[in-house]
Design an enzyme around this catalytic site. Structure first.
Site, mmCIF file in Angstrom:
data_model
loop_
_atom_site.group_PDB
_atom_site.id
_atom_site.type_symbol
_atom_site.label_atom_id
_atom_site.label_comp_id
_atom_site.label_asym_id
_atom_site.label_seq_id
_atom_site.Cartn_x
_atom_site.Cartn_y
_atom_site.Cartn_z
ATOM 1 N N ASP A 208 0.815 -1.222 0.000
ATOM 2 C CA ASP A 208 0.000 0.000 0.000
ATOM 3 C C ASP A 208 0.851 1.276 0.000
ATOM 4 O OD1 ASP A 208 -2.535 -1.325 0.127
ATOM 5 O OD2 ASP A 208 -2.041 -1.874 2.188
ATOM 6 N N ASP A 485 -1.715 5.656 6.737
ATOM 7 C CA ASP A 485 -1.636 4.652 5.663
ATOM 8 C C ASP A 485 -0.457 3.696 5.869
ATOM 9 O OD1 ASP A 485 -3.728 6.120 4.725
ATOM 10 O OD2 ASP A 485 -2.856 6.661 2.808
#
Ligand SMILES: Nc1ncnc2c1ncn2[C@@H]1O[C@H](COP(=O)(O)OP(=O)(O)OP(=O)(O)O)[C@@H](O)[C@H]1O
Length: 518
Positions: A208, A485
């Site tokens: 990611d 994130d």
């Protein structure tokens, strides 16, 4: 035999075609079945291409380990979803498709049949119909900028790209411009400088981390709003954390994810502005303070444990009943679980087009006026930055017993971990979960299991809200962990606000994540 009777007897006849045909002319039926060669025909069924070929019986009686939908010995039903391309080459009709090699792998394969020159026009029309059904609202021949992080996961991204990804993209006639990243942060620069008119998609063969960089690179451009709308950011899973692919492609298999991207539907994605110190960055996945951030970021030394490292770190901190006191101010949108469920169900049945899913045009909210900004850059901040005085109506509340502050924009945070069951790609809200750190250990372990078995949302100690923005000020002294994130950021106050549908991704459904939902 009448056509209607045929439709019930033969599962491969398209019932819609049969209905339309009944009592009218026979053009549709003729058009949907294409005789090819002496002993073969191709039929456009309800959701599959039905290939009837006497040669199958002689060549392959095994039905590829039962991986194709059942047919007879001389038929094969290839779902339209798996059809990658069809065209005429010399005197042959060539159909490229994704053939299942196992339950989690598809490989590019080709069917070739001769055709008669005099039937050229018929074949041509048939191909148009086949491609229409195979792609639906998904764009064909996508122009792809592919980024490969050779250091992702266990370092196999490049090998997997050549083996699992590239052949499918080529078979689907996508144009490919592949680039290996040479250092951390290069994807930011690539996205910032790329010619957005020359591409439709930026696909990261990575975890990611690279999509996070791509969103932030696009955000740095003078034409950020246009770039984030035009370029779909996608993940082809090669990392150790592949949450984005689980949410949008429903898999962490590279080849299945590639097929999902080839057939993906452009979907607006809410993005979150994070201000901290003097910086403004975009988050697409999650922000965490407390046990989740620490379990992830403080266990880097335990990477050898693979996925277990997170669970181990989590359990150790649970056992210690770790507390992470903070002052938090929140702009809440929906604060009770029944209303969140209702909101989720309403959105699930909402099929409005992508163009209606961006910005705050329709939100009756006092702050809406500043939501979209007036120029081409990033939208202005409705709630200012972390350095401004608190927006009107916000109030800092002490959360002295906080164990977990976890804010999500997607549902899956890892394989089998649907932490945010009510998350939606573009409802314009973040999902915020707060859990006290001093709950009984048995309750905490039940919650952890609840994330895996889908009971988490309804558990009493799980405080779940839909929010538009928040400011969080950690109170502990020294260095703690904040994760945006999955990336570590300084242990300092930050503020977040969501921008409805600012970014773009490709999804299977066009409006939902692949998680089970509520
Ligand atoms: N050539 C490179 N050398 C070192 N780091 C790189 C390189 N290319 C990209 N990176 C960095 O690697 C980091 C990890 O990226 P990735 O997208 O694979 O996510 P991840 O899920 O964190 O990866 P991992 O699977 O390693 O946990 C990113 O922060 C990115 O900047």
């Amino acid at each position: 035999m009448t056509t209607a009777a045929m439709a019930t007897d033969n599962p491969f006849v398209d019932p819609i075609a049969s209905f339309e045909e009944h009592g009218r002319d026979h053009s549709f039926a003729v058009d949907s079945t294409l005789p090819v060669g002496k002993n073969a025909s191709l039929t456009l069924g309800t959701d599959s291409l039905i290939v009837l070929d006497e040669a199958f019986e002689k060549r392959d009686r095994t039905n590829c380990c039962g991986l194709w939908p059942s047919g007879t010995a001389n038929t094969r039903a290839i779902p339209f979803y798996n059809i990658l391309w069809a065209e005429l080459q010399d005197d042959e009709l060539r159909i490229d498709y994704a053939s299942p090699a196992s339950k989690t792998v598809v490989r590019a394969a080709t069917l070739k049949y001769p055709f008669e020159r005099q039937t050229l026009e018929v074949v041509h029309k048939w191909i148009i119909k086949l491609l229409d059904r195979s792609y639906g609202e998904s764009q064909r021949i996508k122009r792809m900028k592919v980024l490969v992080n050779p250091h992702s996961g266990k370092g196999s991204a490049e090998k997997w790209y050549h083996r699992d990804v590239e052949p499918l993209l080529i078979a689907a006639r996508c144009t490919i411009d592949m680039q290996k990243t040479k250092y951390s942060g290069e994807a930011v620069e690539i996205a910032e400088k790329m010619d957005i008119e020359a591409f439709d998609v930026v696909a990261s063969c990575s975890g990611d981390g690279l999509p996070y960089e791509v969103f932030n690179g696009l955000a740095k451009r003078a034409d950020a709003k246009k770039a984030l709308t035009k370029i779909a950011v996608v993940n082809l899973p090669c990392g150790s954390g592949n949450a984005m692919s689980w949410n949008l492609n429903g898999t962490d298999s590279n080849s299945l994810a590639t097929l999902a991207v080839i057939k993906g539907i452009p979907t607006p994605l809410d993005l979150i502005s994070i201000t901290q110190g003097e910086t403004r960055t975009l988050s697409f996945l999650s922000q965490s303070v407390g046990i989740v951030a620490e379990s992830d970021l403080a266990t880097e030394n335990l990477r050898w444990m693979g996925g277990q490292r997170f669970t181990y770190g989590f359990l150790v901190r649970l056992w210690e009943k770790a507390l992470y006191p903070c002052d938090i101010a929140i702009k809440v949108a929906i604060d009770d679980k029944p209303s969140i469920k209702e909101h989720y169900r309403r959105e699930k049945s909402n099929h409005e087009p992508a163009s209606e899913r961006r910005g705050y045009r329709n939100l009756l909210d006092d702050d809406a006026s500043a939501s979209s900004g007036n120029d081409d850059g990033l939208p202005s901040l409705r709630y200012g930055t972390v350095n401004d005085k608190l927006p009107e109506g916000w109030e800092l509340v002490p959360y002295d017993r906080l164990g977990n502050f976890y804010c999500g924009n997607m549902a899956y945070m890892a394989a089998d971990s649907v932490f945010f069951q009510a998350a939606l790609p573009n409802d314009g809200y973040m999902d915020l979960v707060c859990i006290n750190g001093d709950i009984p250990r048995t309750t905490a372990i039940k919650m952890m299991l609840g994330v895996e078995n889908g009971n988490f949302f309804d558990m009493p100690g799980v405080w779940y809200r839909k929010v538009l923005g928040y400011r969080i000020i950690p109170k502990s002294k020294g260095d703690g962990y904040i994760s945006i994130d999955g990336e570590r950021v300084p242990f300092q106050p930050f503020q977040a606000e969501v921008h409805k549908g600012l970014g773009t991704v490709l999804s299977k459904s066009g409006h939902m994540y692949e998680a089970p939902g509520l």
